[in-house]
Every structure is written in C-alpha cells, then in structure tokens.
Design an enzyme around this catalytic site. Structure first.
Site, PDB file in Angstrom:
ATOM      1  N   ASP A 128       0.874  -1.169   0.000  1.00 26.85           N
ATOM      2  CA  ASP A 128       0.000   0.000   0.000  1.00 26.85           C
ATOM      3  C   ASP A 128       0.912   1.219   0.000  1.00 26.85           C
ATOM      4  O   ASP A 128       1.522   1.546   1.013  1.00 26.85           O
ATOM      5  CB  ASP A 128      -0.897  -0.030   1.248  1.00 26.85           C
ATOM      6  CG  ASP A 128      -1.718   1.253   1.397  1.00 26.85           C
ATOM      7  OD1 ASP A 128      -1.692   2.087   0.480  1.00 26.85           O
ATOM      8  OD2 ASP A 128      -2.374   1.408   2.443  1.00 26.85           O
TER       9      ASP A 128
ATOM     10  N   LYS B  78       2.801  11.366  -3.437  1.00 27.76           N
ATOM     11  CA  LYS B  78       1.754  10.663  -4.187  1.00 27.76           C
ATOM     12  C   LYS B  78       0.786  11.637  -4.867  1.00 27.76           C
ATOM     13  O   LYS B  78       0.215  11.330  -5.911  1.00 27.76           O
ATOM     14  CB  LYS B  78       0.989   9.746  -3.224  1.00 27.76           C
ATOM     15  CG  LYS B  78      -0.013   8.812  -3.870  1.00 27.76           C
ATOM     16  CD  LYS B  78      -0.584   7.887  -2.819  1.00 27.76           C
ATOM     17  CE  LYS B  78      -1.666   6.970  -3.359  1.00 27.76           C
ATOM     18  NZ  LYS B  78      -2.183   6.098  -2.294  1.00 27.76           N
TER      19      LYS B  78
ATOM     20  N   GLU C 153      -7.301   0.514  -4.176  1.00 30.67           N
ATOM     21  CA  GLU C 153      -7.228   0.407  -2.715  1.00 30.67           C
ATOM     22  C   GLU C 153      -8.531  -0.092  -2.090  1.00 30.67           C
ATOM     23  O   GLU C 153      -8.500  -1.022  -1.262  1.00 30.67           O
ATOM     24  CB  GLU C 153      -6.803   1.761  -2.120  1.00 30.67           C
ATOM     25  CG  GLU C 153      -5.311   2.014  -2.359  1.00 30.67           C
ATOM     26  CD  GLU C 153      -4.903   3.474  -2.239  1.00 30.67           C
ATOM     27  OE1 GLU C 153      -5.716   4.285  -1.763  1.00 30.67           O
ATOM     28  OE2 GLU C 153      -3.765   3.801  -2.619  1.00 30.67           O
TER      29      GLU C 153
ATOM     30  N   ASP D 246     -12.836   5.085   1.789  1.00 31.04           N
ATOM     31  CA  ASP D 246     -11.374   5.137   1.895  1.00 31.04           C
ATOM     32  C   ASP D 246     -10.909   6.588   1.864  1.00 31.04           C
ATOM     33  O   ASP D 246     -10.800   7.190   0.802  1.00 31.04           O
ATOM     34  CB  ASP D 246     -10.777   4.335   0.726  1.00 31.04           C
ATOM     35  CG  ASP D 246      -9.249   4.333   0.747  1.00 31.04           C
ATOM     36  OD1 ASP D 246      -8.647   5.004   1.594  1.00 31.04           O
ATOM     37  OD2 ASP D 246      -8.661   3.654  -0.114  1.00 31.04           O
TER      38      ASP D 246
END
Ligand SMILES: [Zn+2]
Lengths: 631, 213
Positions: A25, A87, A189, A211
């Site tokens: 992850d 990211k 994810e 999420d």
C-alpha cells in the site's frame, strides 16, 4: 509414456519461483508492506514493531537517501531536503502541481523539453520526478520485506486509489519498476480492502468501502458472492484527503502564531506535523494544547474536538456527497448496503464515523486496522496471483475515457464504471478533402468539454490515403487492461492498414528518460531483462511440451513409430536445455519440436473433420479423448 | 460477416486448430479439449457466450451466475502463472465476457443489441428518430423539468418518468415476446429517451438539493 512431464493444470513453473510476492500500500502519508501465506495475510514490521513506513524521503547533501521515520525526523531541521506527500504529484503536470503548491512545502519545476510532461521537484540541489521519489519509498519497503522474510522479493501487487487516472497509475507502475519490483497487478485500494475484509469475515452481499487516504478519497460499492469481489461502482476525488484537514489546522496554528507575516517553509512543516498530532489526539480526547517550536520561538495552541469538527466538516460533507452519487450510479439505496469498511487513518475521526453511520444507517466496520487493511488485501491478491486462490476480483474503470472531437467536445469511448478488462472502438472520419493525417487527443473525465477533462495523451495517425472528406473510416480502439491501464490504437479501415500510433502521455515520463532511469537504478538491468526473457522462454517451452504430451496421449494411433521417436528425442533434448540458461537454444528447440509435430497435428485435424462428417459431434470426440478442464 | 477466404473443411464443421497443441477445437469452446489451453474468444453472440437462451427476458440471477462462472475460468488473474501468450488470450476472453455481460444486464442495451442484430437499429444506433409523437412527448417532459423550481416538483416529475420507464420496459418485453420487432423497436426508442429523462431528473434533483443544503 512418451514425454515425462507434469499433469495438465498443474503449475508448470516450480523452478521459476522468483522470491515471495508481497502486497504494498503506497500511501500519501504512510506506506505498508504485507505478505500472505496460505490465505492468511500479515503486515511486515520493522525491528521496533512499527507497521507504517512514513512516505517521506530525505535526500542528504552527502548523497544518502533516507526513507520513513528517519526522514520524517529531518523534516524540521532540513525541510529543504525532505519530500513528503509525493503521491499527490504522481502523473501531474507543473501547472497542476502549482495549484497544490500552497499545500506542498517544496519547490516544483516544469519539465525540460527533453523530459516527459510530469512535474519535477527541486530537493537539496537535486532534480527529481515524483516517480523517482516513489521508487525510493518502494525500495525501502522491498528492503523491509526482504529483511523480515529473509529472502529476495522481486514481485508485488501495488495498490492505487480507485480514482487514480491513467497517468498516475502508469507513474506508480514505473516507480515499482525503478525499485526493481515487477508489478503483478495494480489493485484499487478499496477493492484490496474489501478483499481483506471479505475473506476475514466470510462476508457475502453488498458492501461499501469508504477510503479517506492522506491525499485521496475513494468510495467503492462491491458485491461479494462466493469468492467473487465484483465492484459495482466507484467514485472519489484524487485531490481530497486527510492531509487537507491537517493543512486547515496548521493554517489556524500559523495564523495564531504570527498572523502578520508569511510563514517560512520550516514553520509550515513544523505546524503540519503538530496539526497531524493534534488531529490524532482528538480522536480519543476532547481537547488539548500543542506547542509549535521553531528557532527558539515557541507558541501555544489550544484545540478542541468541536473546532476540529468544524474544520473537517466541509471535507467530510464532500465525501458524503460523493458516496450518494456512487450509490446512485450503482442503482442502490444506502440501506441496501450490508456494511461499510473504513480505510485510512483519518476515518478514525469521530466526525467521519458519525457521518458515514448517518448516511448508511449503520455504524461502519472498524475491526480491521484502517491503516493496514489495504496492504493485507494486496498481499492476498499477490498470493492469489503466484500460488493461486479461489477468489476473483472484478473491478471497473473509475473515470470515462474519450476522444476530443470538433469544437472541443468529448466523445466518450468507455463510460465510467465499466468492468475491466474492456475494449471498445469508435469510428472517426476526415473533415478535409485529401487529408492524410489526423490528430487525436485522449482524455479522461466526466465532463462534456475537453478542457474540463484531464488530458492523457495526444497522437497523430499518418498515412491515411487521400480521399474526399468523410470517406476515410478511422477506427480508434481503446483497451483498458486488468490493471486499469489504457492502450490506444488506430486503424484506417478502407485500406486496412493498421498504424502503430505513438501515444505520448501528457503527464508522464519520456520513454528515453524511463530507460535511462532504469539503467541508472540497476547495476544489472540488462541481466535482469535477460533473466526475464529466459523465464518466459522456459514457460513457453513447458507449455509446448505439455501440449504435445496431451496430444500424443489423445491420438496415439495417429503417430507412426518413426515420428514418435523423432519427437521424443527432440522433446528430451528440449527438457535438457531447460535445465540450462541458453534462451536462444530453448527457442530453437521449441521451433524444431513444433516443426516435427506438424504432420501429426494435421492428421488429428483430419480425423476430427472425418468424425464431424460422420455425424459425430466434436464433444463426443473430446469426451473420448480427455476430460474437459472447464468441467 | 462472410469470410473472404475459401472456406476450409475445418471451419465448415465448426472446428479450429488449437493454437497450442494444433488439435481440433469446436467453435465457441473456451478451452482445448486435448491440452487444456485457453482459446481466443471468437465471434459468438452475447447469449451464446454466456450460455443463455436468446430471449429479451433475461433471468438476471442466471446471468450473474453464468458470468461469474466464466470469469472464474477465464479471467487473466487465473492464468497469472501461464505464459504471456495465454494471459493475453485470457484477457481477450475476459473482455468478451464483460462486453456480453454489460450488454445483457441492462434492458435498454439488451434491446438495442437484439434489434441491431435483427437489422432494426434503434435511433441513436445509426438510425434517426421518425416518431413525432415521441419527439413532442420528450420535448414537453424536458420543458416541464426545466421549469420545475422546487425539489418537490422535480421529485414528482422524476417519479412519473420512472413509472413511464417501467411501463415502457414492459411494452418492450411484450413486443419481443410477441415477436413484433417493429413494435419492439418503437418502444425501445422511447425507452432510451425515458432513461435519459430519469437521469436528467435525478441530476436536477441533486443540484436543487445541493443548493438547499
Ligand atoms: Zn490444445
């Protein structure tokens, strides 16, 4: 028996096991690596027992690169050398990065003409792409996994936000390659989280995954049925995350500290670190006081949960709005959802849990650690792809894909929430007499106008035979693979001439650039490539041997003794070559074996035709010959 | 789709050569009966591909079962340990299954697909609309929606559009059951406009709710 080989269906590659495959992850704030053994996933921790690796990289003046907690500690002293939240920049251009610049405490620079369109970072005298920074984080995770497992790790399932566009997905895959990891699959994810939760609880029915990551928000609705994880709809915002709450709190602190002056980079980083801490503390306590200390100047800041909630409210409201849209896309009412799995550290905030509970009419599921559940799911999928499993993930495209047409209007080729892999084509035509070239602009997004969508790539189809306007038929095909990655091809249909079109990603790395980075990153890059080709040659050779073995068993009567002997000798020769590592010799032996068995293949086909003529169905022939593996 | 090559005897009998062991494989079989290699998806129609009866009335649970069973066997993830070529073939199988599933799952697309196959494409699929009653019905409904100022008014219009859509869907099904393809085409064209209207009403309702909040 003619050939000594394995039973059909048995894994043909026991020798090719290339280390353990892990699940990663790669998060905005923290990253996690996990491994699954016999269907049980486990997070890999450092010597101190910590599961989370802060997604922070420090580029020391001495050339030393530090990742994780060590890098985060340098955030305050050497803010110019430290990169965090990279990211958020994956697959983004300089303009987009500047829009985020207020929230990103490092300098961004536009790419040079020779580079791809992705933004660059200026860190401690270095010029880095977000891909290289992510690769450094991945290298650290790989090293952690190798230390914990005591064996090499070369393959991984890497997760990405469901709402990541094609450029960000490609950037993630490139980062893994730079880090020396083969990406078995990019998994969304929320889908990974659903896999971990579903297998852990033997869950069946409709589930939602909420999420809220550091920099992204995703909501996916899935149907879990007998080991199939089918994503029905997904949505989100790739620029909305828990970080935004930290920033709002930090801004508050800074305004309290020195309202009159613009904060320095060091102050911003310190305030952010304190804000994150305050947010975490207020999950369990009602109020607190924090110190922001820089260069001898200390300021005190009080914050209570009600104020934090006020700060977080607009962000949480936005996520709930997205949840409603996704439910509507799936044609579902909130009360049809059997459970809501929470992912991401920010979902520990009481206001988030309350709002999610209010929408779905039930408390969310929080029994799996929201920071670890995605990595656990990725590890399960990594095991499924290497050792096999009974589960199957069926995912969708999060965003529509289209082509720009006249007047800047987007013609959608693949709609959002279409199951992947998918391939669709659309026909276009020329608009001028004698036109021999045509420009295409590939975009991703839901809006009708091109400038409100995200530009993925541009390409030109040349060599169209001159015709009157509107006579050419140009077929543009979009294919999205199971990783969610897009390939585009174009073909002029009246002549049938297919053109390989070079798709230049708008916000990627240049092809030469990537090749150079790969060379620089691995001392043995060419060895590595050679080894992969050798493995692929062995896999192919074993496939040929297995196929021939099955055929000779099924139709032994059609193989005269001399042919049989020649084939057996060639097969034995190939088996011997498989123990060595001469790829070209293996390929040549495979070709020879195929040549020797061609006449036999023709006889088998002739027999099937005779039987068909005699009115016997092929099914009967097949049933007689061998059991059907689909049954 | 008439083949341009002279028909070879194998093709004439619905056979093709397995790409892996060169043995005979019946058209539409996903796996070679001899060596077990996954075969390219071929040109089967969506119903055949999923093993369902060719009828407008589709049992959605049976559709799901058929789709899941085939994806379980053919999805590229199931071939992760096989050669690159087998994975690519599995991917094309998976693509074909998704295409069939997506088309048959949605009644509007299903109707459009069946009508196009029967040479009677619905307006929008390469035919133009020629139904004047439908045109004025659509225009009136759109105007009413634009003029509706409150969420309650929009909700009422949305409910009526949804009821019309359900009734129209029944008309489409009835026409297919009766084998009246011209009527099916007429109703399917109307269905397409009603589906769009329901979506528009939903969007308008969301935007009004957003303003009120
Ligand atoms: Zn075969």
């Amino acid at each position: 028996m003619l050939l000594q080989i394995h039973e059909p269906g048995e894994t043909p590659l026991p020798h090719e096991q290339r280390g353990t495959a892990v699940g990663i992850d790669l998060g905005t704030t923290n990253s996690v690596v996990a491994v699954a053994t016999d269907g049980t996933p486990e997070v890999l921790r450092d010597a101190g027992g910590a599961a989370l690796v802060p997604s922070v990289v420090a580029y020391g003046a001495d050339g030393v690169v530090e990742v994780g907690a060590a890098a985060r500690r340098r955030l305050l002293d050497d803010p110019d050398l430290v990169v965090s939240s990279v990211k958020r920049l994956m697959g983004r251009g300089a303009g987009e990065a500047r829009a985020l610049a207020g929230t990103l405490p490092y300098r961004v620079a536009p790419p040079e003409p020779a580079e791809g369109g992705m933004v660059r970072l200026l860190v401690g005298g270095r010029r880095l792409s977000p891909v290289e920074v992510s690769a450094d984080i991945l290298r650290a995770l790989k090293a952690r996994a190798e230390a914990a497992l005591g064996r090499p790790v070369e393959r991984a399932v890497v997760t990405v936000p469901a709402y990541f566009d094609d450029a960000a997905r490609t950037a993630t895959r490139d980062a893994a390659r730079l880090a020396g990891l083969e990406v078995l699959r990019l998994v969304n994810e929320p889908t990974a989280a659903a896999l971990a939760y579903g297998l852990d609880h033997a869950a069946e029915g409709l589930y939602a995954v909420y999420d809220l990551g550091g920099g992204t928000f995703d909501i996916s609705v899935l149907r879990l049925q007998k080991g199939v994880f089918q994503v029905l709809a997904t949505g989100g915002d790739a620029a909305l995350g828990g970080d935004d709450i930290d920033h709002a709190v930090a801004e508050r602190f800074l305004a309290e500290r020195r309202p009159e002056a613009a904060p320095t980079v060091a102050e911003v980083k310190q305030a952010l670190a304190t804000a994150r801490l305050a947010k975490e503390c207020l999950t369990t306590q009602e109020r607190g006081e924090w110190l922001v200390e820089i260069g001898g100047g200390t300021s005190r800041h009080r914050l209570d949960r009600a104020t934090l909630d006020e700060v977080a409210e607009p962000l949480v409201a936005r996520t709930i709005e997205i949840c409603r849209t996704v439910l509507a896309d799936a044609g579902l009412a909130p009360d049809e959802i059997r459970g809501v799995v929470m992912v991401g550290g920010s979902t520990r905030m009481p206001i988030v849990q309350d709002r999610v509970a209010a929408l779905f009419g039930r408390p969310p599921l929080v029994d799996l650690d929201p920071d670890e559940v995605v990595a656990l799911g990725a590890a399960l999928q990594a095991e499924a792809l290497t050792a096999g499993s009974d589960t199957l993930l069926l995912d969708v495209t999060p965003l529509s894909l289209g082509i720009e047409t006249m007047g800047g209007i987007v013609e959608k080729v693949i709609e959002r929430n279409t199951p992947i892999p998918v391939a669709r084509a659309q026909e276009f035509t020329t608009y001028q007499d004698g036109q021999t070239g045509m420009l295409f602009h590939v975009v991703q997004g839901e809006r009708e106008m091109v400038d409100e969508c995200r530009s993925l790539a541009r390409f030109e189809l040349t060599g169209i035979p001159p015709m009157t306007a509107g006579a050419a038929r140009i077929r543009v095909s979009f294919a999205v693979d199971a990783d969610g990655l897009l390939t585009v091809t174009a073909q002029e249909k009246t002549t049938g001439a297919r053109q390989h079109v070079e798709v230049r990603p708008s916000y990627g790395l240049g092809e030469d650039e990537m090749a150079r980075m790969l060379r620089d990153s691995m001392e043995h890059a060419s060895d590595d490539m050679g080894r992969r080709l050798l493995i692929e040659a062995r896999v192919e050779a074993r496939r040929v041997l297995l196929a021939l073995d099955a055929a000779t068993k099924a139709d032994a009567a059609l193989l005269p003794a001399d042919e049989r002997a020649a084939i057996a000798a060639a097969a034995a020769g190939l088996e011997r070559l498989l123990a060595g590592d001469d790829r070209h010799a293996i390929d040549a032996a495979v070709e020879e074996l195929e040549r020797l068995s061609r006449a036999f293949a023709q006889r088998r086909m002739d027999k099937a035709i005779r039987l068909a003529l005699a009115g016997r169905s092929i099914d009967a022939v097949a049933a007689e010959a061998a059991p059907n593996p689909t049954e | 789709m008439s083949p341009t090559n002279p028909i070879d005897p194998a093709t004439a009998h619905g056979l093709s050569a397995c790409w892996s062991c060169q043995g005979p494989v019946a058209a539409g079989e996903p796996f070679c009966p001899t060596c077990g290699a996954v075969q390219p998806p071929g040109q089967a129609d969506h119903f055949t591909r999923l093993g369902l009866p060719r009828a407008f009335d589709v049992d959605l649970q049976a559709l799901d079962r058929a789709y899941f069973a085939r994806q379980r066997a053919l999805h590229p993830d199931r071939m992760a340990r096989h050669s690159a070529r087998e994975r690519a073939i599995a991917e094309s199988q998976s693509v074909s299954l998704n295409d069939a599933y997506e088309t048959l799952r949605d009644p509007m697309r299903r109707a459009g697909y069946m009508l196009a196959a029967a040479g009677r494409p619905v307006a929008g699929d390469g035919a133009t609309i020629d139904d004047h009653a439908l045109l004025s019905e659509t225009m009136e409904a759109r105007e009413a929606l634009m003029e509706a100022a409150t969420e309650t008014e929009v909700a009422a219009l949305a409910a009526r559009a949804a009821a019309d859509r359900a009734a129209c869907l029944a008309d489409v099904a009835g026409a297919f059951a009766a084998g009246d393809l011209d009527a099916a085409r007429r109703h399917a064209t109307r269905l397409r406009y009603l589906v769009k209207l329901v979506e528009e009403a939903h969007r308008r309702r969301l935007s009004l709710a957003g303003k009120a909040a």
